[in-house]
Design a protein around this motif. Sequence first.
Motif, PDB file in Angstrom:
ATOM      1  N   UNK A 134       0.825  -1.204   0.000  1.00 49.23           N
ATOM      2  CA  UNK A 134       0.000   0.000   0.000  1.00 49.23           C
ATOM      3  C   UNK A 134       0.858   1.253   0.000  1.00 49.23           C
ATOM      4  N   UNK A 135       1.972   1.220   0.727  1.00 49.23           N
ATOM      5  CA  UNK A 135       2.876   2.373   0.734  1.00 49.23           C
ATOM      6  C   UNK A 135       3.426   2.637  -0.662  1.00 49.23           C
ATOM      7  N   UNK A 136       3.684   1.576  -1.411  1.00 49.95           N
ATOM      8  CA  UNK A 136       4.192   1.725  -2.778  1.00 49.95           C
ATOM      9  C   UNK A 136       3.184   2.392  -3.707  1.00 49.95           C
ATOM     10  N   UNK A 137       1.891   2.230  -3.412  1.00 49.20           N
ATOM     11  CA  UNK A 137       0.854   2.854  -4.242  1.00 49.20           C
ATOM     12  C   UNK A 137       0.398   4.204  -3.685  1.00 49.20           C
ATOM     13  N   UNK A 138       1.087   4.683  -2.625  1.00 51.39           N
ATOM     14  CA  UNK A 138       0.765   5.992  -2.080  1.00 51.39           C
ATOM     15  C   UNK A 138      -0.341   5.998  -1.047  1.00 51.39           C
ATOM     16  N   UNK A 139      -0.594   4.839  -0.438  1.00 54.09           N
ATOM     17  CA  UNK A 139      -1.649   4.727   0.554  1.00 54.09           C
ATOM     18  C   UNK A 139      -1.070   4.286   1.894  1.00 54.09           C
ATOM     19  N   UNK A 140      -1.888   4.379   2.931  1.00 56.31           N
ATOM     20  CA  UNK A 140      -1.476   3.973   4.272  1.00 56.31           C
ATOM     21  C   UNK A 140      -2.275   2.739   4.690  1.00 56.31           C
ATOM     22  N   UNK A 141      -1.655   1.882   5.483  1.00 58.16           N
ATOM     23  CA  UNK A 141      -2.338   0.662   5.892  1.00 58.16           C
ATOM     24  C   UNK A 141      -2.097   0.336   7.355  1.00 58.16           C
ATOM     25  N   UNK A 142      -3.117  -0.221   7.994  1.00 58.43           N
ATOM     26  CA  UNK A 142      -2.994  -0.741   9.358  1.00 58.43           C
ATOM     27  C   UNK A 142      -3.746  -2.060   9.428  1.00 58.43           C
ATOM     28  N   UNK A 143      -3.317  -2.938  10.334  1.00 60.33           N
ATOM     29  CA  UNK A 143      -4.127  -4.114  10.656  1.00 60.33           C
ATOM     30  C   UNK A 143      -4.920  -3.759  11.909  1.00 60.33           C
ATOM     31  N   UNK A 144      -6.224  -3.566  11.699  1.00 60.28           N
ATOM     32  CA  UNK A 144      -7.116  -3.089  12.759  1.00 60.28           C
ATOM     33  C   UNK A 144      -8.065  -4.214  13.145  1.00 60.28           C
ATOM     34  N   UNK A 145      -7.536  -5.190  13.868  1.00 65.33           N
ATOM     35  CA  UNK A 145      -8.319  -6.381  14.198  1.00 65.33           C
ATOM     36  C   UNK A 145      -9.262  -6.095  15.360  1.00 65.33           C
ATOM     37  N   UNK A 146     -10.362  -6.848  15.404  1.00 61.73           N
ATOM     38  CA  UNK A 146     -11.407  -6.558  16.383  1.00 61.73           C
ATOM     39  C   UNK A 146     -11.714  -7.770  17.251  1.00 61.73           C
ATOM     40  N   UNK A 147     -12.141  -7.475  18.478  1.00 55.14           N
ATOM     41  CA  UNK A 147     -12.698  -8.475  19.382  1.00 55.14           C
ATOM     42  C   UNK A 147     -14.159  -8.135  19.616  1.00 55.14           C
ATOM     43  N   UNK A 148     -15.009  -9.125  19.475  1.00 62.09           N
ATOM     44  CA  UNK A 148     -16.430  -8.915  19.689  1.00 62.09           C
ATOM     45  C   UNK A 148     -17.240  -9.701  18.688  1.00 62.09           C
ATOM     46  N   UNK A 149     -18.558  -9.655  18.856  1.00 59.11           N
ATOM     47  CA  UNK A 149     -19.444 -10.348  17.937  1.00 59.11           C
ATOM     48  C   UNK A 149     -20.308  -9.347  17.182  1.00 59.11           C
ATOM     49  N   UNK A 150     -21.255  -9.853  16.392  1.00 62.39           N
ATOM     50  CA  UNK A 150     -22.061  -8.988  15.550  1.00 62.39           C
ATOM     51  C   UNK A 150     -22.874  -7.984  16.362  1.00 62.39           C
ATOM     52  N   UNK A 151     -23.370  -8.402  17.520  1.00 61.16           N
ATOM     53  CA  UNK A 151     -24.132  -7.468  18.360  1.00 61.16           C
ATOM     54  C   UNK A 151     -23.238  -6.365  18.909  1.00 61.16           C
ATOM     55  N   UNK A 152     -22.009  -6.737  19.303  1.00 57.99           N
ATOM     56  CA  UNK A 152     -21.056  -5.718  19.749  1.00 57.99           C
ATOM     57  C   UNK A 152     -20.801  -4.711  18.637  1.00 57.99           C
ATOM     58  N   UNK A 153     -20.709  -5.195  17.393  1.00 62.28           N
ATOM     59  CA  UNK A 153     -20.483  -4.292  16.264  1.00 62.28           C
ATOM     60  C   UNK A 153     -21.628  -3.298  16.126  1.00 62.28           C
ATOM     61  N   UNK A 154     -22.859  -3.780  16.211  1.00 65.36           N
ATOM     62  CA  UNK A 154     -24.029  -2.903  16.078  1.00 65.36           C
ATOM     63  C   UNK A 154     -24.128  -1.911  17.227  1.00 65.36           C
ATOM     64  N   UNK A 155     -23.635  -2.312  18.423  1.00 66.96           N
ATOM     65  CA  UNK A 155     -23.752  -1.473  19.610  1.00 66.96           C
ATOM     66  C   UNK A 155     -22.544  -0.563  19.832  1.00 66.96           C
ATOM     67  N   UNK A 156     -21.523  -0.680  18.973  1.00 63.01           N
ATOM     68  CA  UNK A 156     -20.321   0.122  19.168  1.00 63.01           C
ATOM     69  C   UNK A 156     -19.495  -0.304  20.358  1.00 63.01           C
ATOM     70  N   UNK A 157     -19.456  -1.618  20.622  1.00 64.14           N
ATOM     71  CA  UNK A 157     -18.772  -2.155  21.800  1.00 64.14           C
ATOM     72  C   UNK A 157     -17.583  -3.034  21.430  1.00 64.14           C
ATOM     73  N   UNK A 158     -16.982  -2.789  20.290  1.00 64.14           N
ATOM     74  CA  UNK A 158     -15.842  -3.594  19.846  1.00 64.14           C
ATOM     75  C   UNK A 158     -14.543  -3.112  20.488  1.00 64.14           C
ATOM     76  N   UNK A 159     -13.603  -4.043  20.600  1.00 65.11           N
ATOM     77  CA  UNK A 159     -12.246  -3.714  21.042  1.00 65.11           C
ATOM     78  C   UNK A 159     -11.313  -3.848  19.842  1.00 65.11           C
TER      79      UNK A 159
END
Length: 304
Positions: A110-135
């Motif tokens: 991504x840096x070679x194409x002029x973009x930025x990248x992160x690995x933004x992994x999450x803990x939680x389930x689908x309900x946590x995602x809907x409720x904004x309760x992810x880590x």
Amino acid sequence: MAHKIAFIGLGAMGGGMASRLLASGAAVTVYNRTRSRGEALAEEGAVLADTPAEAANGADVVFLSLATSEVVEALLFGPDGVVGGLPQGAIVADMSTVAPDFATSLQARLAETGHRGVDACVLGNAQHAKDGELRFMIGGTADDVTALEPVLEPLAKEIVHLGAGGMGATAKLALNLLMGVQMQALAEAIVFGERAGLDRGVLIKLIAAGGYSSPMMKFKAGAMARRAFEKADFRLKLMRKDLGLVLAECQRLGVPMPTTATSYDWLTAATNAGLGEHDVAALLAFMETVSGLEHYPRPGEAAA
């Protein structure tokens, strides 16, 4: 300044996160290979794109929530991929569970194409995602994480920057390892107790209420009690995939993983028995079969 967000991958987790971002007032364009998965989000205000490049056009941040590194690769760099439409300097936040070396190589590309990248992994389930309760567990530069934090706020209960690229992916594998071995242990405990004469319902209640049980084990004990295997919160074959990534990384590091290796073998056998698309709680059904508990319906039989 409001951010323009693209969301690629609308499974249970991705769809929940995109919905939460829309509810927060963000401008969100979505893409999924099965287009119908984006239609409900379109009703909530999302723009439904026909290609990843179209979704990424003009975006400040692109989130990826995909099943495998091969799919990440294809939707980022393949024909009509994200990088074909993404402005220079935009951030790609990959939430997919991938190998750490894949995460670091992705960020270099991504840096070679002029973009930025992160690995933004999450803990939680689908309900946590809907409720904004992810880590969030993030690997990448401090500047990129700082730039991403305002976009993550509607989704996040906690944001932890773990260091350089690949560290988020490493943490996710370490934690998913715990889930995989707990699911095998839970299925074994239930089958052992029942074969020894205990009432299954009573045993599951004891497990869920006991000090040995984690929140995840309590949640999946309930799914096993209800035989809620068809609507997958976490597909069994993806649990197998994740433990395979752990074992490959540990082989490189020279770290023995006997418990993980055994859990991987049972997940592989259950996948080969046709349970891969079911929730990982379906390990119980596989253990029933190999343990001679034949009076329970196989997943799918009751519905049929």
